[in-house]
Enzyme design. Structure first.
Site, PDB file in Angstrom:
ATOM      1  N   CYS A 116     -27.727   5.760  13.267  1.00 39.91           N
ATOM      2  CA  CYS A 116     -28.310   6.994  13.813  1.00 39.91           C
ATOM      3  C   CYS A 116     -27.611   8.188  13.162  1.00 39.91           C
ATOM      4  O   CYS A 116     -26.384   8.198  13.040  1.00 39.91           O
ATOM      5  CB  CYS A 116     -28.139   7.056  15.332  1.00 39.91           C
ATOM      6  SG  CYS A 116     -28.874   5.650  16.165  1.00 39.91           S
ATOM      7  N   CYS A 119     -24.693  10.204  14.872  1.00 42.17           N
ATOM      8  CA  CYS A 119     -23.602   9.411  15.440  1.00 42.17           C
ATOM      9  C   CYS A 119     -22.628   8.970  14.346  1.00 42.17           C
ATOM     10  O   CYS A 119     -23.031   8.318  13.372  1.00 42.17           O
ATOM     11  CB  CYS A 119     -24.205   8.193  16.131  1.00 42.17           C
ATOM     12  SG  CYS A 119     -22.972   6.996  16.623  1.00 42.17           S
ATOM     13  N   CYS A 333     -19.644  12.565  22.729  1.00 41.28           N
ATOM     14  CA  CYS A 333     -20.768  11.706  22.405  1.00 41.28           C
ATOM     15  C   CYS A 333     -21.124  11.817  20.913  1.00 41.28           C
ATOM     16  O   CYS A 333     -21.280  12.915  20.383  1.00 41.28           O
ATOM     17  CB  CYS A 333     -21.949  12.156  23.264  1.00 41.28           C
ATOM     18  SG  CYS A 333     -23.260  10.989  23.230  1.00 41.28           S
TER      19      CYS A 333
END
Ligand code: SF4
Length: 345
Positions: A116, A119, A333
């Site tokens: 991703c 990420c 995150c």
């Protein structure tokens, strides 16, 4: 066969003990010594007869232990743990404190195949799946090191949990067990990019942790730019799997949506999101994109996140803005592994 006793459910431990000619009830001592006291030496489980302890060792059983090699603390109280596994691989986990609640963000793989774009873990080389013992071990070690009672678990660290389905579900069951960490099933959340086989399989389990979908775009064309797994799992297929999950379990879904400036944060994107969520009971978490090396995305400015949220709220979709914690130590995150991207390990 995996000989790590830390990754065994009580039913599996009973079977092992019986196979060695001992009484099944002795399994509960193995379980509680490992998951309440974080014992890593079979010989220290003293309620077991000496003969059984010897047999377990002779058969090759052991209790894995993750080694803490670094611990960083953010000024906001978030702590990031860097662990080393027995084969000298690294994984990261995060301990978050919010209004007295302790949440651990767990890893399920070393690296990740899914890549991703938002990420950092997706930029690391995939090494292997974590064993159930290594997944649970993150909780046991952090719990012992911090002296904290852990209230919540989120499977949102390094790796896609449904690419390591069996070990993740075994870990959920072990963490849920009242003789161990006793973390409620509704206090555990599995986050997936939309591996539909995993969603459907989870619906058929006898336990149902919370389910979060890492969505980030409400149409396939845009989603493919952010989540390459969208090439294999189109939105329609994912939404059908979520609907069927909800029919079977009655559980609400959490939608994770990373806010990237001028890519997926327009009013139009918010309206598309409302459209695709029709017929699904869901709340939305808007996550400000957290920068990391190798990715040129820019975080959405606060006013665009707020407008996006307001549009969803007007459509009666519960929406919260979250996960900026731990940014100074690259524990927010999408940042796990960011320190190692240039090394690609
Ligand atoms: Fe892998 Fe999850 Fe990161 Fe995607 S968001 S690359 S699935 S760890």
């Amino acid at each position: 066969m995996d000989y790590d006793l830390k990754g065994k459910t009580t039913a599996q431990l009973k079977q092992i003990v019986e196979n060695l000619g001992a009484k099944a009830y002795l399994a509960k001592y193995i379980f509680s010594f490992i998951h309440q006291q974080d014992i890593s030496d079979i010989d220290l489980i003293t309620p077991l007869p000496k003969e059984l302890r010897k047999k377990l060792c002779d058969e090759g059983f052991f209790i894995s232990q993750l080694k803490i090699i670094e611990k960083l603390t953010d000024p906001d109280g978030t702590e990031k743990y860097l662990f080393q596994t027995h084969d000298k691989q690294n994984i990261e986990s995060v301990l978050l404190t919010e209004t007295g609640r302790k949440t651990i963000c767990l890893s399920t793989q070393i690296g990740c195949r899914l890549g991703c774009k938002f990420c950092a873990t997706g930029y690391l080389k995939f090494q292997r799946n974590l064993t159930a013992g290594e997944i649970v071990g993150q909780v046991n070690t952090i719990s012992k090191d911090s002296g904290c009672k852990i209230n919540n678990i989120v499977f949102m660290g390094m790796g896609e949990p449904f690419e390591n389905y069996e070990n993740t579900i075994t870990a959920v069951k072990i963490l849920n067990n009242a003789d161990g960490k006793n973390i409620g099933i509704r206090k555990q959340t599995i986050s997936t990019v939309g591996i539909t086989e995993g969603i459907r399989k989870l619906a058929d389990e006898d336990i149902h942790p919370r389910l979060a979908l890492s969505l980030h775009a409400a149409d396939d064309k845009l989603r493919k730019q952010i989540v390459p797994a969208a090439n294999k799992y189109p939105l329609k297929q994912i939404l059908d799997a979520l609907k069927s999950y909800q029919e079977k379990t009655g559980r609400r879904i959490t939608i994770e949506y990373c806010m990237i400036d001028k890519l997926n944060d327009s009013a139009d994107c918010a309206k598309k999101l409302i459209q695709i969520l029709k017929g699904i009971k869901a709340g939305v978490n808007l996550i400000e994109y957290n920068p990391h090396p190798g990715c040129d995305f820019v975080p959405s400015p606060q006013h665009r996140i707020k407008t996006f949220k307001d549009i969803l709220m007007q459509a009666d979709i519960e929406t919260i803005i979250r996960f900026r914690r731990g940014r100074n130590i690259k524990a927010a995150c999408g940042q796990l592994g960011a320190d190692r991207i240039n090394k690609k390990v």
